[in-house]
Motif scaffolding. Structure first.
Motif, PDB file in Angstrom:
ATOM      1  N   THR A  88       2.063  11.389  -5.268  1.00 23.31           N
ATOM      2  CA  THR A  88       0.838  10.668  -5.625  1.00 23.31           C
ATOM      3  C   THR A  88      -0.117  11.514  -6.476  1.00 23.31           C
ATOM      4  N   PHE A  89      -0.274  12.803  -6.125  1.00 24.65           N
ATOM      5  CA  PHE A  89      -1.237  13.652  -6.840  1.00 24.65           C
ATOM      6  C   PHE A  89      -0.725  14.036  -8.231  1.00 24.65           C
ATOM      7  N   SER A  97       0.864  -1.182   0.000  1.00 23.83           N
ATOM      8  CA  SER A  97       0.000   0.000   0.000  1.00 23.83           C
ATOM      9  C   SER A  97       0.899   1.230   0.000  1.00 23.83           C
ATOM     10  N   GLY A  98       0.302   2.379  -0.244  1.00 25.24           N
ATOM     11  CA  GLY A  98       1.058   3.624  -0.141  1.00 25.24           C
ATOM     12  C   GLY A  98       1.619   3.779   1.263  1.00 25.24           C
ATOM     13  N   MET A  99       0.806   3.417   2.263  1.00 25.04           N
ATOM     14  CA  MET A  99       1.266   3.544   3.645  1.00 25.04           C
ATOM     15  C   MET A  99       2.413   2.579   3.951  1.00 25.04           C
ATOM     16  N   TYR A 136      -0.922  13.900   3.845  1.00 23.10           N
ATOM     17  CA  TYR A 136      -1.967  12.866   3.865  1.00 23.10           C
ATOM     18  C   TYR A 136      -2.185  12.383   5.307  1.00 23.10           C
ATOM     19  N   LEU A 173      -9.255   8.581  -4.601  1.00 19.55           N
ATOM     20  CA  LEU A 173      -9.062   9.607  -5.623  1.00 19.55           C
ATOM     21  C   LEU A 173      -8.234   9.011  -6.751  1.00 19.55           C
ATOM     22  N   ILE A 180      -4.990  -1.781  -3.897  1.00 19.74           N
ATOM     23  CA  ILE A 180      -4.301  -0.918  -2.947  1.00 19.74           C
ATOM     24  C   ILE A 180      -2.819  -1.196  -3.152  1.00 19.74           C
ATOM     25  N   GLY A 181      -2.027  -0.159  -3.337  1.00 24.53           N
ATOM     26  CA  GLY A 181      -0.604  -0.398  -3.549  1.00 24.53           C
ATOM     27  C   GLY A 181       0.222   0.866  -3.357  1.00 24.53           C
ATOM     28  N   GLU A 211       5.109  16.514   0.577  1.00 23.29           N
ATOM     29  CA  GLU A 211       3.997  16.105  -0.291  1.00 23.29           C
ATOM     30  C   GLU A 211       3.691  17.292  -1.199  1.00 23.29           C
ATOM     31  N   ASN A 267      -2.552  16.908  -0.174  1.00 21.34           N
ATOM     32  CA  ASN A 267      -3.884  16.362  -0.020  1.00 21.34           C
ATOM     33  C   ASN A 267      -4.426  16.856   1.324  1.00 21.34           C
ATOM     34  N   SER A 317       1.263   6.412  -3.858  1.00 23.64           N
ATOM     35  CA  SER A 317       0.187   5.487  -3.564  1.00 23.64           C
ATOM     36  C   SER A 317      -0.312   5.065  -4.936  1.00 23.64           C
ATOM     37  N   THR A 345      -2.446   3.061  -5.573  1.00 25.41           N
ATOM     38  CA  THR A 345      -3.904   2.925  -5.470  1.00 25.41           C
ATOM     39  C   THR A 345      -4.600   3.978  -6.334  1.00 25.41           C
ATOM     40  N   LYS A 346      -3.956   5.139  -6.477  1.00 26.94           N
ATOM     41  CA  LYS A 346      -4.600   6.314  -7.069  1.00 26.94           C
ATOM     42  C   LYS A 346      -4.349   6.340  -8.586  1.00 26.94           C
ATOM     43  N   ASP A 384       6.329  12.692  -1.776  1.00 26.46           N
ATOM     44  CA  ASP A 384       5.099  11.954  -2.069  1.00 26.46           C
ATOM     45  C   ASP A 384       4.450  12.629  -3.270  1.00 26.46           C
TER      46      ASP A 384
END
Ligand SMILES: *Cc1c(COP(=O)(O)O)cnc(C)c1O
Length: 419
Positions: A194-195, A95-97, A120, A346, A226-227, A163, A167, A214, A216-217, A192
């Protein structure tokens, strides 16, 4: 003997990653990590849904021994992600986490981390509750201001965690400036991203040491998995993360990796459409009388629009906006939408919306929320790739419901005052 062989092959993979990073981004999304199956010619990399691998003889494997350590489906995805980030090596996590946790585990008691203040929620939960337990201290600062970051650095600071865009407030940090600062002070810079995704931003090219997603997004893009992943050009960071991945075991399933790789093939097309749709929706919301504020890096009203133009190749699909009428208006809007899903994630093809005050940040005391800029009427919209007219029509009709509710409230409060 065996570990010696492994070391050499990592070095070779680094060299290979560098040479293949020259092709166009869209070509990389489709082709990176793709090895045509020599036995069948399958155009898609096969799914290696296996726990373990048979050794031809004692002491010799065919590159894989056990899926917690590595798996061809995962390795294909790691190669793809690294190429998209402009070279280096990737470590894919469950997951991202789990990816943020892997980075955190590179540090130990006495170390200090400087982190973006609008980060986040899961990241601050990890830092505040788990990192602090192992004696790692954290300072949250506005990383959009490099001077504040410089002030927060102490002799114990080992990691700067940024980040951008954030977010949910979509604040930007200047990675080039922060990387110069981090290099000067001997600190690792992790971003990070991700966005933004590598379609819009390649933090390693601006000097970051680690980029995190992440997956996942946007990277996977279809709300199926989830990744998470880390990509780095530092061999020592890579070896550290790989060791943690193998030891802790927060690894993704081969199937999740295979699905993610399929999703990535359309990353360019999706990001183009996300960005086009979001730019139009941001303009539409900005002129709407019920909307008091819109945050979108592509709007000239965004406080860091100049930095966004300089640093981002696309403004992305995320918009945060604020409604007049606070909490109740936010809830009415959410409940009135039909096409746009009320959902916490998202970055997928479906448009999704969240209301931080009643959803993601409901546990944060109101004063703290407000102090972080997360007001009661704040709404985060992940603009999907549907037809623009349909997204707009859905918002229009939900904003109409908000207006009706506000009018009803006025009527009843006038009646109460008269009674
Ligand atoms: C979702 C998200 C994460 C966490 O990723 P998961 O895959 O949900 O564990 C981390 N950072 C950002 C910016 C995110 O949006």
């Amino acid at each position: 003997m065996k570990s010696q062989e492994k070391k050499q092959s990592d070095a070779e993979r680094f060299a290979l990653a560098e040479t293949s990073a020259a092709r166009g981004f869209a070509t990389s999304t489709v082709h990176a990590g793709r090895h045509i199956d020599p036995t069948t010619g399958s155009v898609i990399a096969p799914l290696y849904q296996t726990a373990t691998f048979v050794l031809p003889e004692v002491g010799r494997d065919l590159g894989f021994d056990y899926t917690r350590s590595s798996n061809p489906s995962r390795q294909a995805l790691e190669e793809n992600l690294a190429e998209l980030e402009g070279g280096g090596l990737g470590v894919r996590c469950s997951s991202g986490m789990a990816a943020v946790d892997a980075v955190l585990r590179l540090y130990s008691a006495g170390d200090h981390i400087v982190c973006s203040h609008d980060v986040y929620g899961g990241v601050s939960r990890l830092f505040d509750n788990i990192a602090s337990r192992s004696g790692i201290s954290i300072s949250y600062v506005d990383t959009s201001d490099p001077a504040r970051v410089a002030d927060a650095i102490t002799p114990a600071t080992k990691l700067l965690w940024v980040e951008t865009p954030t977010n949910p407030l979509l604040q930007l940090s200047d990675i080039e400036a922060l990387s110069a600062l981090a290099k000067d002070r001997g600190i690792v810079l992790g971003v990070d991203s991700t966005f933004a995704t590598p379609f819009a931003l390649k933090p390693l090219e601006y000097g970051a040491d680690i980029v995190l997603h992440s997956t996942t997004k946007y990277i996977s893009g279809h709300n199926q998995i989830i990744g998470g992943a880390c990509i780095t050009r530092s061999e020592s960071i890579y070896e550290g993360l790989k060791f943690i991945q193998k030891t802790v075991g927060a690894v993704p399933s081969p199937f999740d990796c295979w699905l993610t790789l399929t999703g990535i093939k359309t990353l360019s097309l999706r990001m183009e459409r996300h960005s086009e749709n979001a730019a139009e929706i941001a303009r539409y919301l900005e002129q709407h009388p019920l909307v008091s504020r819109v945050a979108y890096p592509g709007l000239s009203s965004h406080p860091q629009h100049e930095l966004a133009k300089k640093q981002l190749d696309a403004f992305g699909g995320m918009i945060t906006f604020e409604l007049h009428g606070g909490f109740e208006s936010g809830v009415t809007l959410m409940n009135s939408l039909k096409l746009i899903s009320l959902a916490e994630s998202l970055g997928a093809v479906e448009s999704m919306i969240t209301h931080p005050a009643s959803m993601t940040h409901v546990c944060v005391p109101r004063e703290e929320r407000l102090a972080r800029g997360l007001s009661d009427g704040l709404v985060r919209l992940s603009v999907g790739i549907e037809s623009l007219e349909d997204i707009k029509a859905d918002l229009e009709h939900a904003l109409e419901a908000v207006r009706n509710q506000q009018e009803e409230n006025e009527v009843s409060s006038r009646k109460e005052a008269a009674a």
